[in-house]
Motif scaffolding. Sequence first.
Motif, PDB file in Angstrom:
ATOM      1  N   LEU A   1      25.373 -10.804 -18.614  1.00 33.96           N
ATOM      2  CA  LEU A   1      26.240 -11.578 -19.501  1.00 33.96           C
ATOM      3  C   LEU A   1      26.335 -13.035 -19.050  1.00 33.96           C
ATOM      4  CD1 LEU A   1      29.067  -8.941 -20.043  1.00 33.96           C
ATOM      5  CD2 LEU A   1      27.226  -9.553 -21.619  1.00 33.96           C
ATOM      6  N   THR A   2      26.322 -13.255 -17.754  1.00 38.38           N
ATOM      7  CA  THR A   2      26.333 -14.625 -17.245  1.00 38.38           C
ATOM      8  C   THR A   2      25.062 -15.366 -17.673  1.00 38.38           C
ATOM      9  OG1 THR A   2      27.683 -13.978 -15.334  1.00 38.38           O
ATOM     10  CG2 THR A   2      26.454 -16.045 -15.156  1.00 38.38           C
ATOM     11  N   LEU A   3      23.948 -14.657 -17.661  1.00 36.56           N
ATOM     12  CA  LEU A   3      22.677 -15.235 -18.088  1.00 36.56           C
ATOM     13  C   LEU A   3      22.731 -15.633 -19.562  1.00 36.56           C
ATOM     14  CD1 LEU A   3      19.759 -15.764 -16.992  1.00 36.56           C
ATOM     15  CD2 LEU A   3      19.148 -13.530 -17.957  1.00 36.56           C
ATOM     16  N   TYR A   4      23.244 -14.740 -20.393  1.00 34.87           N
ATOM     17  CA  TYR A   4      23.348 -15.037 -21.820  1.00 34.87           C
ATOM     18  C   TYR A   4      24.387 -16.130 -22.097  1.00 34.87           C
ATOM     19  CZ  TYR A   4      20.209 -11.427 -23.561  1.00 34.87           C
ATOM     20  OH  TYR A   4      19.094 -10.676 -23.862  1.00 34.87           O
ATOM     21  N   ARG A   5      25.442 -16.159 -21.308  1.00 29.46           N
ATOM     22  CA  ARG A   5      26.426 -17.226 -21.468  1.00 29.46           C
ATOM     23  C   ARG A   5      25.776 -18.596 -21.236  1.00 29.46           C
ATOM     24  NH1 ARG A   5      31.180 -17.587 -23.726  1.00 29.46           N
ATOM     25  NH2 ARG A   5      32.140 -15.938 -22.484  1.00 29.46           N
TER      26      ARG A   5
ATOM     27  N   LEU B   1      22.718 -19.335 -21.635  1.00 30.11           N
ATOM     28  CA  LEU B   1      21.836 -19.579 -22.772  1.00 30.11           C
ATOM     29  C   LEU B   1      22.625 -20.132 -23.956  1.00 30.11           C
ATOM     30  CD1 LEU B   1      19.124 -19.275 -24.323  1.00 30.11           C
ATOM     31  CD2 LEU B   1      19.807 -16.911 -24.803  1.00 30.11           C
ATOM     32  N   LEU B   2      23.765 -19.520 -24.271  1.00 29.50           N
ATOM     33  CA  LEU B   2      24.575 -19.957 -25.405  1.00 29.50           C
ATOM     34  C   LEU B   2      25.112 -21.375 -25.208  1.00 29.50           C
ATOM     35  CD1 LEU B   2      26.626 -16.716 -26.220  1.00 29.50           C
ATOM     36  CD2 LEU B   2      24.617 -17.595 -27.397  1.00 29.50           C
ATOM     37  N   LEU B   3      25.340 -21.750 -23.955  1.00 33.51           N
ATOM     38  CA  LEU B   3      25.841 -23.087 -23.658  1.00 33.51           C
ATOM     39  C   LEU B   3      24.721 -24.125 -23.591  1.00 33.51           C
ATOM     40  CD1 LEU B   3      28.548 -22.265 -20.962  1.00 33.51           C
ATOM     41  CD2 LEU B   3      28.912 -22.846 -23.376  1.00 33.51           C
ATOM     42  N   GLY B   4      23.469 -23.661 -23.744  1.00 36.96           N
ATOM     43  CA  GLY B   4      22.343 -24.576 -23.714  1.00 36.96           C
ATOM     44  C   GLY B   4      21.931 -25.011 -22.323  1.00 36.96           C
ATOM     45  N   GLU B   5      22.384 -24.283 -21.302  1.00 36.26           N
ATOM     46  CA  GLU B   5      22.056 -24.647 -19.924  1.00 36.26           C
ATOM     47  C   GLU B   5      20.663 -24.193 -19.514  1.00 36.26           C
ATOM     48  OE1 GLU B   5      25.126 -22.994 -17.545  1.00 36.26           O
ATOM     49  OE2 GLU B   5      26.708 -24.317 -18.334  1.00 36.26           O
ATOM     50  N   ILE B   6      20.144 -23.154 -20.158  1.00 35.68           N
ATOM     51  CA  ILE B   6      18.800 -22.653 -19.878  1.00 35.68           C
ATOM     52  C   ILE B   6      18.125 -22.306 -21.201  1.00 35.68           C
ATOM     53  CG2 ILE B   6      19.195 -21.768 -17.533  1.00 35.68           C
ATOM     54  CD1 ILE B   6      19.734 -19.035 -18.726  1.00 35.68           C
ATOM     55  N   PRO B   7      16.810 -22.418 -21.284  1.00 35.71           N
ATOM     56  CA  PRO B   7      16.099 -22.086 -22.531  1.00 35.71           C
ATOM     57  C   PRO B   7      15.901 -20.582 -22.683  1.00 35.71           C
ATOM     58  CG  PRO B   7      14.547 -22.868 -20.887  1.00 35.71           C
ATOM     59  CD  PRO B   7      15.910 -23.024 -20.270  1.00 35.71           C
ATOM     60  N   GLY B   8      15.652 -20.166 -23.918  1.00 31.78           N
ATOM     61  CA  GLY B   8      15.443 -18.753 -24.201  1.00 31.78           C
ATOM     62  C   GLY B   8      14.278 -18.148 -23.440  1.00 31.78           C
ATOM     63  N   GLN B   9      13.229 -18.926 -23.209  1.00 36.19           N
ATOM     64  CA  GLN B   9      12.071 -18.417 -22.475  1.00 36.19           C
ATOM     65  C   GLN B   9      12.446 -18.012 -21.059  1.00 36.19           C
ATOM     66  OE1 GLN B   9       9.021 -17.582 -22.947  1.00 36.19           O
ATOM     67  NE2 GLN B   9       8.478 -18.330 -24.982  1.00 36.19           N
ATOM     68  N   ASP B  10      13.348 -18.782 -20.426  1.00 34.77           N
ATOM     69  CA  ASP B  10      13.777 -18.447 -19.061  1.00 34.77           C
ATOM     70  C   ASP B  10      14.563 -17.142 -19.048  1.00 34.77           C
ATOM     71  OD1 ASP B  10      12.577 -20.766 -18.319  1.00 34.77           O
ATOM     72  OD2 ASP B  10      14.393 -21.772 -17.594  1.00 34.77           O
ATOM     73  N   VAL B  11      15.384 -16.951 -20.064  1.00 40.43           N
ATOM     74  CA  VAL B  11      16.146 -15.702 -20.155  1.00 40.43           C
ATOM     75  C   VAL B  11      15.195 -14.531 -20.345  1.00 40.43           C
ATOM     76  CG1 VAL B  11      17.861 -14.431 -21.500  1.00 40.43           C
ATOM     77  CG2 VAL B  11      18.178 -16.876 -21.070  1.00 40.43           C
ATOM     78  N   TRP B  12      14.216 -14.721 -21.227  1.00 41.24           N
ATOM     79  CA  TRP B  12      13.227 -13.678 -21.500  1.00 41.24           C
ATOM     80  C   TRP B  12      12.494 -13.268 -20.221  1.00 41.24           C
ATOM     81  CZ3 TRP B  12      11.965 -10.739 -25.668  1.00 41.24           C
ATOM     82  CH2 TRP B  12      10.741 -10.092 -25.640  1.00 41.24           C
ATOM     83  N   ARG B  13      12.031 -14.259 -19.461  1.00 39.54           N
ATOM     84  CA  ARG B  13      11.295 -13.967 -18.220  1.00 39.54           C
ATOM     85  C   ARG B  13      12.203 -13.281 -17.193  1.00 39.54           C
ATOM     86  NH1 ARG B  13       9.687 -19.523 -18.881  1.00 39.54           N
ATOM     87  NH2 ARG B  13       7.661 -19.672 -19.937  1.00 39.54           N
ATOM     88  N   SER B  14      13.423 -13.733 -17.098  1.00 34.99           N
ATOM     89  CA  SER B  14      14.353 -13.147 -16.143  1.00 34.99           C
ATOM     90  C   SER B  14      14.651 -11.695 -16.476  1.00 34.99           C
ATOM     91  CB  SER B  14      15.652 -13.957 -16.115  1.00 34.99           C
ATOM     92  OG  SER B  14      16.579 -13.401 -15.218  1.00 34.99           O
TER      93      SER B  14
END
Length: 300
Positions: free
Chosen positions: A257-261, A263-276
């Motif tokens: 949830l911290t990772l998705y948070r 993402l929603l705040l624009g701190e990391i791109p979707g690709q980084d979330v996907w890889r993680s």
Amino acid sequence: VRPIAKTEAESDSPPPQLSVLCRTLDQVRGAIAASAERIYADFHDPRDHKAAIALGAEHKANVWIASLRIQKPGEMGLLKQILKQAPAGLLARNLAAVRMGLEAGIPTIADFSLNVANHRSAEWLMDQGVQRVTASYDLNADQLDQLVSSMPAEWLELVLHQHMPMFHMEHCVFCSVLSPGTNKTNCGRPCDRHVVQLRDRVGKLHVLQADIACRNTLFNATPQSGAEIVSTMVARGVGSFRVELLSENETEAESMLTLYRRLLLGEIPGQDVWRSLSAENRVGVTRGTLEAKRNPLAIL
């Protein structure tokens, strides 16, 4: 006359909200630790609803309860029992739940099973009085984009991460296989003590869970993530995104949830979330229904 949907989010719009569907009390604790704006309790034991609401009150968290997916005429008592717990709101999965939630005067959001796939269905449900509608799981990324463009984006809640429910059935495997009983009155509730998974032909283990009416849902072993479409949806004005947990413990839930948070705040791109997520989850992740439209004649 309905307002025209915005194509771009206003610069002063509030940050997107994170909703979390939890299936255990440990997951509720993880969602609270991640400061989720809305927590849906979806438990197979109705006694846990009271504990989840108490936990939410203790930490000033917004705990809602999810209704049954299928509501038969003789089962209205189960829905009344949910409303009796006085949750912050109701995630309604059928029209009976929508009606009872609104009549009880509690905030109500229409879930995916009401199949909002076009602006007309969304408009009808909003006219009934629900706060938001959940986009249908049948839509791919392009179709979802078209839906958002055809209606006010603030009406929608998008499911960002989930284990896709593959089928929902009346037959209870827990009672049939793990109990000498014949129904919920004499089965001894083996669903409280056992984890059941079904192995497919390639070896993946799909999780089976029971609801409060003893109906079983089989969830895909591989979670679906829409991380890569978040920036587009936020730009279009969608303000509520949901993560649906399945078997995660408290620590795993908080980490995801911290990772998705971020993402929603624009701190990391979707690709980084996907890889993680691909690295952390032992069965990987898939775009599933949220992939872009593909050429049906393509081999890959």
